[in-house]
Design a protein around this motif. Sequence first.
Motif, mmCIF file in Angstrom:
data_model
loop_
_atom_site.group_PDB
_atom_site.id
_atom_site.type_symbol
_atom_site.label_atom_id
_atom_site.label_comp_id
_atom_site.label_asym_id
_atom_site.label_seq_id
_atom_site.Cartn_x
_atom_site.Cartn_y
_atom_site.Cartn_z
ATOM 1 N N THR A 1 0.939 3.570 -17.038
ATOM 2 C CA THR A 1 0.709 3.073 -18.392
ATOM 3 C C THR A 1 0.194 4.145 -19.338
ATOM 4 O OG1 THR A 1 -1.483 2.316 -17.704
ATOM 5 C CG2 THR A 1 0.314 0.698 -17.647
ATOM 6 N N GLY A 2 -0.110 5.297 -18.805
ATOM 7 C CA GLY A 2 -0.598 6.407 -19.611
ATOM 8 C C GLY A 2 -0.692 7.649 -18.757
ATOM 9 N N GLU A 3 -1.138 8.728 -19.351
ATOM 10 C CA GLU A 3 -1.252 9.988 -18.620
ATOM 11 C C GLU A 3 -2.198 9.871 -17.428
ATOM 12 O OE1 GLU A 3 -2.935 14.472 -19.455
ATOM 13 O OE2 GLU A 3 -2.076 13.354 -21.128
ATOM 14 N N ARG A 4 -3.247 9.047 -17.583
ATOM 15 C CA ARG A 4 -4.253 8.904 -16.549
ATOM 16 C C ARG A 4 -4.396 7.488 -16.025
ATOM 17 N NH1 ARG A 4 -9.432 9.748 -17.919
ATOM 18 N NH2 ARG A 4 -9.132 8.951 -20.008
ATOM 19 N N SER A 5 -3.458 6.596 -16.322
ATOM 20 C CA SER A 5 -3.638 5.195 -15.937
ATOM 21 C C SER A 5 -2.393 4.589 -15.313
ATOM 22 C CB SER A 5 -4.062 4.371 -17.154
ATOM 23 O OG SER A 5 -3.066 4.412 -18.147
ATOM 24 N N HIS B 1 1.377 12.487 -9.412
ATOM 25 C CA HIS B 1 0.247 13.418 -9.273
ATOM 26 C C HIS B 1 -1.073 12.757 -9.676
ATOM 27 C CE1 HIS B 1 3.161 16.490 -8.391
ATOM 28 N NE2 HIS B 1 3.802 16.190 -9.501
ATOM 29 N N LEU B 2 -1.220 11.497 -9.278
ATOM 30 C CA LEU B 2 -2.456 10.750 -9.527
ATOM 31 C C LEU B 2 -3.101 10.358 -8.198
ATOM 32 C CD1 LEU B 2 -1.288 8.495 -12.502
ATOM 33 C CD2 LEU B 2 -2.964 10.358 -12.582
ATOM 34 N N GLU B 3 -3.114 11.305 -7.265
ATOM 35 C CA GLU B 3 -3.668 11.049 -5.940
ATOM 36 C C GLU B 3 -5.133 10.628 -6.003
ATOM 37 O OE1 GLU B 3 -1.872 13.775 -6.714
ATOM 38 O OE2 GLU B 3 -0.261 13.951 -5.240
ATOM 39 N N CYS B 4 -5.832 11.000 -7.063
ATOM 40 C CA CYS B 4 -7.231 10.617 -7.209
ATOM 41 C C CYS B 4 -7.413 9.102 -7.292
ATOM 42 C CB CYS B 4 -7.851 11.289 -8.430
ATOM 43 S SG CYS B 4 -7.017 10.905 -9.977
ATOM 44 N N LEU B 5 -6.340 8.379 -7.597
ATOM 45 C CA LEU B 5 -6.397 6.915 -7.678
ATOM 46 C C LEU B 5 -5.925 6.231 -6.395
ATOM 47 C CD1 LEU B 5 -5.019 6.337 -11.298
ATOM 48 C CD2 LEU B 5 -7.400 6.225 -10.506
ATOM 49 N N THR B 6 -5.556 7.008 -5.386
ATOM 50 C CA THR B 6 -4.938 6.428 -4.190
ATOM 51 C C THR B 6 -5.848 5.444 -3.478
ATOM 52 O OG1 THR B 6 -3.493 8.331 -3.888
ATOM 53 C CG2 THR B 6 -3.870 6.934 -1.962
ATOM 54 N N ASP B 7 -7.077 5.810 -3.188
ATOM 55 C CA ASP B 7 -7.967 4.913 -2.445
ATOM 56 C C ASP B 7 -8.162 3.587 -3.182
ATOM 57 O OD1 ASP B 7 -8.245 6.756 -0.406
ATOM 58 O OD2 ASP B 7 -10.169 7.520 -1.128
ATOM 59 N N ALA B 8 -8.468 3.666 -4.469
ATOM 60 C CA ALA B 8 -8.656 2.447 -5.256
ATOM 61 C C ALA B 8 -7.344 1.679 -5.374
ATOM 62 C CB ALA B 8 -9.201 2.780 -6.638
ATOM 63 N N GLY B 9 -6.241 2.390 -5.578
ATOM 64 C CA GLY B 9 -4.947 1.744 -5.761
ATOM 65 C C GLY B 9 -4.480 0.980 -4.542
ATOM 66 N N ARG C 1 0.836 -1.208 0.000
ATOM 67 C CA ARG C 1 0.000 0.000 0.000
ATOM 68 C C ARG C 1 0.870 1.257 0.000
ATOM 69 N NH1 ARG C 1 -3.191 -3.347 3.488
ATOM 70 N NH2 ARG C 1 -2.169 -2.488 5.339
ATOM 71 N N ARG C 2 1.944 1.252 0.800
ATOM 72 C CA ARG C 2 2.840 2.422 0.846
ATOM 73 C C ARG C 2 3.504 2.648 -0.509
ATOM 74 N NH1 ARG C 2 4.840 0.239 5.923
ATOM 75 N NH2 ARG C 2 6.699 -0.337 4.778
ATOM 76 N N LEU C 3 3.932 1.581 -1.174
ATOM 77 C CA LEU C 3 4.574 1.718 -2.480
ATOM 78 C C LEU C 3 3.608 2.342 -3.487
ATOM 79 C CD1 LEU C 3 7.085 1.068 -4.280
ATOM 80 C CD2 LEU C 3 5.855 -1.019 -4.914
ATOM 81 N N VAL C 4 2.385 1.836 -3.532
ATOM 82 C CA VAL C 4 1.385 2.356 -4.464
ATOM 83 C C VAL C 4 1.063 3.807 -4.139
ATOM 84 C CG1 VAL C 4 -1.034 2.147 -5.204
ATOM 85 C CG2 VAL C 4 0.421 0.108 -5.048
ATOM 86 N N GLU C 5 0.859 4.113 -2.872
ATOM 87 C CA GLU C 5 0.537 5.484 -2.475
ATOM 88 C C GLU C 5 1.663 6.449 -2.851
ATOM 89 O OE1 GLU C 5 -1.279 7.815 1.363
ATOM 90 O OE2 GLU C 5 -0.077 6.024 1.740
ATOM 91 N N THR C 6 2.899 6.040 -2.637
ATOM 92 C CA THR C 6 4.042 6.890 -2.977
ATOM 93 C C THR C 6 4.126 7.115 -4.481
ATOM 94 O OG1 THR C 6 5.249 6.147 -1.026
ATOM 95 C CG2 THR C 6 6.554 7.098 -2.822
ATOM 96 N N ALA C 7 3.996 6.053 -5.257
ATOM 97 C CA ALA C 7 4.076 6.182 -6.719
ATOM 98 C C ALA C 7 2.978 7.098 -7.246
ATOM 99 C CB ALA C 7 3.992 4.800 -7.374
ATOM 100 N N LEU C 8 1.763 6.906 -6.779
ATOM 101 C CA LEU C 8 0.655 7.736 -7.253
ATOM 102 C C LEU C 8 0.852 9.194 -6.876
ATOM 103 C CD1 LEU C 8 -2.338 5.338 -6.544
ATOM 104 C CD2 LEU C 8 -1.282 5.856 -8.754
#
Length: 153
Positions: free
Chosen positions: A89-93, A54-62, A43-50
């Motif tokens: 994988t993309g600008e928004r993914s 600047h994709l914090e909007c994906l944090t909860d799902a990620g 979870r920490r790795l995913v949260e840090t990467a997001l």
Amino acid sequence: MRPSFTDPVEVQMIALTKSRPQGRGPGYCQELPAARQSAEAARRLVETALSLWHLECLTDAGILVASELVTNAVTHTDSHRIRIAVRRTGERSVRIGVTDTAPMPPVPAVPAATLSTNGRGLLLVNALAERWGTELHDSGKEVWAELLSEPFQ
């Protein structure tokens, strides 16, 4: 919270975290022991990467997807180590994948009418992800999920 460098498991997790190409786009991966406690590191790795992307909007799902994929790998395989990777994988993914040594793809549970709290991990992943799947490898498999953010306004 800063890691305690007196904890050998925590030191090992930090040492194995690497930024490296993950195919298309930037990515991060971490090798972890196949233990329930590894879900927190994932979870920490995913949260840090997001956050870095600047994709914090994906944090909860990620972090929920990462937690479910790690928990499935720990619970349903005899792997001693697992690997989590998060790749843009993309600008928004982003794609979040967990690799284990089990050769068989996971089987999603059938939704039950009971109030059971077990067996719903892949149902959650399916609900949160744009798409998900399994890639078989010589040494096991990777179960992955791709998350997509809303278009930027």
